[in-house]
Scaffold this motif. Structure first.
Motif: not given
Ligand code: DP6
Length: 357
Positions: A105-109, A122-123, A162-166
């Motif tokens: 898994i790779e992630s960036q903001n 957001s993640f 809160s992620a479920c709303r994004s």
């Protein structure tokens, strides 16, 4: 191991970009794991997003477990990797295709680490969308958006509420409320009411008052609601504020919008202060900013209000058509209250997009 180096054959790859969101009605307190004690409502942002990819290869033997490599902005991140591992373990029965697989898994903001923007929202939204997409591929049926998004919202909630709303764009609600048809505590949903044009492209300028890490995490904050003396009054207030906010959004009533948004922000912090351990995440400049906003509004009648999440930073909300006036006010009166003249200009966004596969 970095990126593809871990794999001897080409893995399956999916990736999503998902924005953060700002809550107008705050989720504060949970039960049975990740179910909210009250309904909440947020606006999905546009410029502040995470991009997360999963490279996945099945058919390895790990005794029913998986092997995970996690890279954040190209670098290993041990603490976050542990959280993701725990999250994926909790999903092993639900997402059986993860068993005996290798996963990178790779992630960036798009926004700096320290910006005080909800990066877990957001993640986990982008990760959950990628997991739901993989799941769709493995069920052999693919996934129509109508099914994929609620599924991703459910998975995102299990990572961070809160992620479920994004997972959705625009205004989004989460949690059972009688006046919203089909609303439930398990998945968020986009508001079905048509909001007044005044709120289209609503602006959110975030004043970064303090970049330091929060002294109390959101999870610890939610726990304080367990035996909070105002718990039941808060649940009732959140429901009333939801209904008042829905009315404001539908009718274009800025005054109502502004009074509900500010009431929610101040209530959130009052709940922290009045919890058993009693703490505050506000900074003196947060209070000064509030004072300046109120004074400016009183003197000019400007359509601007604030909301604050579980930290010291102030989100300034104003209609798109008032942007020039507000930007003047912000640079003349507010930006000096931030650290290093640091603000982020964001606005309502359309929601996540799939960026790979
Ligand atoms: C104040 O979603 O970060 O931002 O479910 O423990 O991950 P966990 O909490 P989190 O809490 C967010 C709290 C809030 C209000 C909100 O976004 O509704």
């Amino acid at each position: 191991m970095k990126g593809n180096e871990a794999f001897t054959e080409d893995p399956i790859e999916v990736a999503w970009r998902s924005p953060s969101n700002i809550a107008l009605i705050k989720y504060w307190g949970k039960h049975n794991g990740q179910l909210p004690i009250n309904p909440s409502l947020s606006m999905t942002l546009s410029n502040s997003f995470s991009e997360t990819s999963i490279k996945y290869r099945p058919g390895r033997y790990f005794g029913g477990d998986f092997h995970l490599v996690f890279l954040f902005e190209g670098e290993p991140n041990i603490a976050f990797e542990a959280r993701i591992k725990k999250y994926l373990h909790s999903l092993l029965e639900e997402l059986a295709f993860l068993k005996d697989s290798e996963i990178i898994i790779e992630s960036q903001n798009s926004f700096p680490h320290s910006a005080g923007i909800a990066s877990s929202a957001s993640f986990f939204s982008s990760l959950a969308l990628s997991l739901a997409t993989l799941e769709g591929m493995f069920s052999g049926k693919g996934r129509a958006t109508k099914i994929l998004l609620p599924r991703a919202s459910h998975l995102a909630r299990l990572g961070s509420g809160s992620a479920c709303r994004s997972v959705y764009g625009g205004f989004v609600s989460w949690g059972k409320l009688l006046s919203i048809k089909r609303s439930n505590d398990y998945t968020a949903m986009p508001l079905s009411l048509k909001h007044h044009p005044l709120f289209s492209g609503l602006r959110d300028t975030i004043l970064i008052i303090d970049e330091k890490h929060k002294s109390v995490s959101s999870s610890a904050g939610h726990e304080t609601m367990q035996n909070h003396p105002f718990r039941f009054a808060r649940i009732q207030q959140a429901k009333n504020n939801m209904n008042r906010m829905l009315l404001a959004l539908e009718t274009g009533d800025w005054k109502l919008f502004s009074s509900v948004a500010e009431n929610e922000a101040l209530t959130l912090h009052a709940l922290m202060m009045s919890s058993e351990k009693g703490f505050s995440l506000l900074h003196q400049n947060t209070l000064l900013a509030i004072e300046k906003i109120h004074k400016f509004r009183q003197e000019t009648g400007a359509r601007i209000c604030f909301t604050i999440d579980a930290g010291p930073n102030v989100h300034l909300l104003y209609p798109a058509e008032d942007e020039n006036i507000m930007q003047n006010f912000i640079s003349e009166e507010l930006v000096q209250l931030t650290c290093r003249d640091y603000k982020i200009d964001d606005m309502m966004g359309q929601g996540p997009i799939q960026i790979f596969n």
